[in-house]
Design a protein around this motif. Sequence first.
Motif, PDB file in Angstrom:
ATOM      1  N   LEU A  38     -55.242 -67.054  35.314  1.00 43.95           N
ATOM      2  CA  LEU A  38     -56.619 -67.311  35.723  1.00 43.95           C
ATOM      3  C   LEU A  38     -57.205 -66.166  36.535  1.00 43.95           C
ATOM      4  N   LEU A  39     -56.404 -65.120  36.730  1.00 44.49           N
ATOM      5  CA  LEU A  39     -56.873 -63.949  37.476  1.00 44.49           C
ATOM      6  C   LEU A  39     -56.291 -62.702  36.813  1.00 44.49           C
ATOM      7  N   GLY A  40     -57.156 -61.864  36.280  1.00 43.40           N
ATOM      8  CA  GLY A  40     -56.692 -60.699  35.525  1.00 43.40           C
ATOM      9  C   GLY A  40     -56.450 -59.485  36.403  1.00 43.40           C
ATOM     10  N   LEU A  41     -55.294 -59.440  37.024  1.00 43.64           N
ATOM     11  CA  LEU A  41     -54.971 -58.277  37.861  1.00 43.64           C
ATOM     12  C   LEU A  41     -54.704 -57.050  36.993  1.00 43.64           C
ATOM     13  N   GLU A  42     -54.933 -55.870  37.558  1.00 49.18           N
ATOM     14  CA  GLU A  42     -54.559 -54.625  36.882  1.00 49.18           C
ATOM     15  C   GLU A  42     -53.032 -54.516  36.943  1.00 49.18           C
ATOM     16  N   ARG A  43     -52.391 -54.618  35.816  1.00 48.60           N
ATOM     17  CA  ARG A  43     -50.929 -54.684  35.813  1.00 48.60           C
ATOM     18  C   ARG A  43     -50.272 -53.342  35.548  1.00 48.60           C
ATOM     19  N   GLY A  44     -51.049 -52.364  35.134  1.00 50.28           N
ATOM     20  CA  GLY A  44     -50.475 -51.052  34.850  1.00 50.28           C
ATOM     21  C   GLY A  44     -49.904 -50.989  33.448  1.00 50.28           C
ATOM     22  N   MET A  45     -49.662 -49.748  32.997  1.00 53.53           N
ATOM     23  CA  MET A  45     -49.237 -49.559  31.612  1.00 53.53           C
ATOM     24  C   MET A  45     -47.831 -50.084  31.334  1.00 53.53           C
ATOM     25  N   ARG A  46     -47.007 -50.195  32.396  1.00 45.04           N
ATOM     26  CA  ARG A  46     -45.644 -50.691  32.153  1.00 45.04           C
ATOM     27  C   ARG A  46     -45.652 -52.132  31.647  1.00 45.04           C
ATOM     28  N   LEU A  59     -40.208 -42.669  33.764  1.00 47.56           N
ATOM     29  CA  LEU A  59     -39.824 -42.650  32.352  1.00 47.56           C
ATOM     30  C   LEU A  59     -40.511 -43.775  31.591  1.00 47.56           C
ATOM     31  N   PRO A  60     -40.797 -43.531  30.324  1.00 50.82           N
ATOM     32  CA  PRO A  60     -41.438 -44.583  29.520  1.00 50.82           C
ATOM     33  C   PRO A  60     -40.531 -45.802  29.345  1.00 50.82           C
ATOM     34  N   VAL A  61     -41.162 -46.962  29.189  1.00 48.63           N
ATOM     35  CA  VAL A  61     -40.430 -48.181  28.847  1.00 48.63           C
ATOM     36  C   VAL A  61     -40.128 -48.108  27.358  1.00 48.63           C
ATOM     37  N   ARG A  62     -38.901 -48.380  26.974  1.00 51.79           N
ATOM     38  CA  ARG A  62     -38.601 -48.350  25.537  1.00 51.79           C
ATOM     39  C   ARG A  62     -37.600 -49.432  25.164  1.00 51.79           C
ATOM     40  N   SER A  63     -37.551 -49.728  23.894  1.00 47.94           N
ATOM     41  CA  SER A  63     -36.650 -50.750  23.380  1.00 47.94           C
ATOM     42  C   SER A  63     -35.213 -50.258  23.451  1.00 47.94           C
ATOM     43  N   ARG A  64     -34.290 -51.204  23.656  1.00 43.33           N
ATOM     44  CA  ARG A  64     -32.860 -50.879  23.593  1.00 43.33           C
ATOM     45  C   ARG A  64     -32.245 -51.500  22.345  1.00 43.33           C
ATOM     46  N   GLY A  65     -33.097 -51.803  21.402  1.00 46.37           N
ATOM     47  CA  GLY A  65     -32.608 -52.396  20.168  1.00 46.37           C
ATOM     48  C   GLY A  65     -32.897 -53.881  20.149  1.00 46.37           C
TER      49      GLY A  65
END
Lengths: 487, 399
Positions: A339-347, B126-132
Motif C-alpha cells: 500500500l506504499l510504493g517505496l523506492e526499493r532500488g535496482m537490487r 556486484l550485480p545480482v545474478r542467478s545461481r541456476g
Amino acid sequence: MAEEAGILAFGAYVPQRRLQRAAIFAAHAWFAPALGNVAHGERAIADWDEDSITMAVEAGRDCLGGINRATIASLSLASTTLPFADRQNAGIVKEALNLPDAVGVLDVTGSQRAATSALIQALQATAATRRPQLCLAAERRQARPASEAELLQGDAAAAVLVGHGDVIARLRGSHSVSIDFVDHFRAAGETLDYAWESRWIRDEGQIAILGKTIAEGLKAFGVKPGEIDRLLIPIPHRGVADAVARTAGCRAESIADNLAATIGDSGAAHPLLMLAHALGTARARERLLLVGFGQGCDLLLFETTAAIARTPRRTPVAEALAHGQPDENYLRFLFHRGLLGLERGMRAEAEQKQPGTTLYRHRRAVLGLVGSRDTRTGAVQYPPAEISVHTGEATAGTHEDYPLADRPGRIVSYTTDRLAYSPSPPLFYGVIDFEGGGRMSVEFADAGSESIAVGRTCRMMFRIKAVDELRHFTKYFWKAAPVRRPA
Amino acid sequence: MATGIRDRVAILGMGCARFGERWDAGAEQLMVEAYSEALADAGIGTPQIEAAWLSVAFDAINIGPSGIPLATALRLKDIGVTKVENYCASGTEAFRGAVYAVAAGAADIALALGVEKLKDTGYAGLPVRSRGTTLDMIGVSGSAPGNFAQLAAAYSAEHRVQRADLKRAMAHVSVKSHANGAKNPKAHLRKPIDLDTVLNAPIIAEPLGLYDCCGVSDGAACAIVTTPEIARALGKRELVTVKALQVVASNGWESQASEWNGSYLHTTRVAATRAYAEAGITRPREQLSLLEVHDCFSITELVTMEDLYISEVGRGWTDVLDGTFDADGALPCQLDGGLKCFGHPIGASGLRMLYENYLQLLGRAGPRQRRPAPTLGLSHNLGGMPTQSVSAVAIIGLA
C-alpha cells in the motif's frame, strides 16, 4: 459406547509483530478522527514473508506434533485471502507438512465462516470414513488505510484435527443457516472489502441472526442456553457478543475472549483461533459453542472429554499472546501490504521467474525441506544428493529421504547484510547445523540483532522466499527463526 | 606421475588497462587497451598467437557468451578461443588454460585475457545474478559483503579476537592498500585514507564497513605465454616463468558436512599446499618476495595470510597490525593497491595480480617498485564465497 467424532488435536499460529492501534491512528488522526474510538490495543501483523499459506503451515505443524501424519485423510484450508486463485493453496500446505500424496486437499473460501463450514464437513466426513481430517484456517487480512477494519483486523491461523478415538472434545451437534446478508463484500479479483453501515450489521445481522439461530440450534441439540460454558463469537465489535448471548439466553460469563484487543479479527481463521484458545484452558465436560458468521451462520457444539485432562496441556494462543512484539512502524506495515510504493532500488528488480519443471522435480526438497540420509553412514545432507559429501563415494540408491523441517538447528555463522535487497532490512542469513546431522545455508526469519547469535538454537519456518512480481507467482521456502531464550 | 608446471612456461608479455569507472570505455576498448600493451611487451604480432582463453564472470551484462567477443575485438584470425568462468577466480583460470596449452605443446604462443565491464549495471556493488534454477529456489539472497562478513564473525569466534581488535586489523589492511594504490597510475582508487575514516565508515554487513570492501571496477588484463626456449629465441633476456599454478573448487564439504568452522578458506589452504610443493617452496614466509592476494574484503586478505601459511593460524591479525605486509614490511602484499584500490573487474583480477608480480620481478613497477628486486611472487585469486569457493594460487619468478 460407540466412538464419537470430535477434536483430536488443535494448533494455532500468530505472527510475532503486534502493530499498536495508536500508531495507526496517529497517522490518520488528521483525516479520520473518529478512528480514535477503536485506537486501543494491538493487532497481529504478518511479516512481509508470511501469507495465509505460510501461517496455515505453522498452525498445522503446531497441531500435528506427535501425530502420525500418514493417518490423515484430508486437509482443508479455509481463507478469504489465499494467494492463488487457481493452484490449490491447500496443496502447497500439504507439501510443506510432508503429508503423503494420497491425501485429499481442498481450499474453502468465499465467506468469513468458511472455516466453520469446513469443520462441519470434516466432522461429517470423519463420521463416514473414520479417518482424521485436518482443518486449517488462515488469514492475512487486507484493509484500506484509514478504515476501521485496518485497526480491528489481525493476521493469524489455526488448525483443528478431527477424527475418532481418544477425542478431547466430542461433537454434540452442528447447525447452519444461509442468508444472503451483505454486510461487506469483495468482488473476485479485488483485494479490498466494501462494507455497509456497522449499526445495521450489528442489529439486523449479527445480533438478530446469531441470537435466533443459537436459540434454535441449542433446542435441536437438546441443550439449554444456560448450560453453555464457553460461547465463542468471533466478532470484534464491542457489545455484540453480550447482545447475542442475551438474545439467545446464554450466560454473560460464558462469553469467551474474542482476542479483539490483542490479535484482532482474523476473519475466516478467527473461529478456529478462538476455539484453540478456549481448548487451551478447558477442563473435562465443558460445553463450547463455536459460531461462524457470514451470510448466515454455522454453529458447532463441542463437549470436552476426560481426554483433555489426560493429554499434556497445550496453550498455543496464550503463548503467542505472551510473546508478541509491540510494533509502532505503521509505514513498514503499509509497505509490506503493497500500500506504499517505496523506492526499493535496482537490487529489488532481480528476475524471480520460477521454472515449473524445476519446482516439480525438487518439490519435496523445496516445499517439504526433505534432505537425504546415507543409509550406510547415517550422514545427512541438504540439498539431497546422489553422492555423499562425506565419503565422495558414487554409490547410487544408498540415500533415503530425511525430513528436516521439524529438527532444531544451531546457528554456526550469520551476517547482517545491509546491501542485499530485503523488504525488511537488514537481511539476516548464515549457516546452521541440524540436530542429528545436516548443514544448510539459510535466511533467518523473525530475527533481530538481539535475537541472533552463534550457537543459538533455531527452528525452521515455512515462508515466502520471493515474489515474481511480473508473473504474480509466490515462491516459498524454509527459513530459520532464532528460538526465544527461556525467560 | 605428474611433474607439474614449474619453469615449463614463460611470460612473454603482459598488459593491463587502467581500472576504474570507465564510463568512456566498453569491454572491447578495455580488451584492446590491455592487449596492445601486452603485444608490444611481447614483441610479436597477432598472427603468432595460436590459442586464446578469455575470462569473464558477468557475461550477460557485459560482452555476452562465448570466446567470440575476444576473437572479434582483437581480430584473432582462425584460432581456438575459449571463454572460462570460475567466479572471481576466472582470471587465473584463463591463465591456466593458456599455460597448460603451451606446456602441453599444443601451442607455441597462447593468450589469456580477462575483462569485466561492471559499471553498466546502474548501481554500486556486484550485480545480482542467478545461481541456476535449482539453487535459486533454496539459496540465500545475500550479497558478497554479507557472505564474507560471516568469515569475520567465525574468525573472531574461533580465535577469540575482540571485535575492536579485528576492526583495527582489517582497517590496517585497507589503509595500507590505499597508500599503495595512490602510487599506481592505473588504479581505480588513488586516495590515501586514515584509520579513523575506515573505522567510522557505514556498516555494509557487520562487521564490514564501506572501506573493508574492494572497488567495483571496469578493466581488463592480459598475458601472452610461451616456452622459455621460444622466449629466448624472441630476444627475451630476463625471463619470468611459472613456478606453480593450482586451482581448487569446493565440492560442498564446507557448506554441507558440518565439519568446517567457517573461519578460513579450505580451498585456499589446499591450493597453497599444492602450489608450494609444485614450486619447491618449503618456507613461504621467507622464500616469497611479494604477495598479491584476493582482498575482496579486508577480512579475506587477513585470513588469507594464514591460509597461505604465511602467518600462524590465529595470528594473521597481529601480523597485519605489526606491518608485516605493508609496502616496507617483511613481505609486502598488494603493492599495486590490490582489489581494494586497483579495483576488481572480476574476470580480469587474477591476470591483474600476475601483471603486478610480473612488473615487480622485472623491476618495472615505477615508484612502487620493491627493493631489493623480488625473485618470487605469489598471487591468490578467490572466487565464490567462504562456504563455496574456488581458490587459485599462482607463483611466478625469475627463471
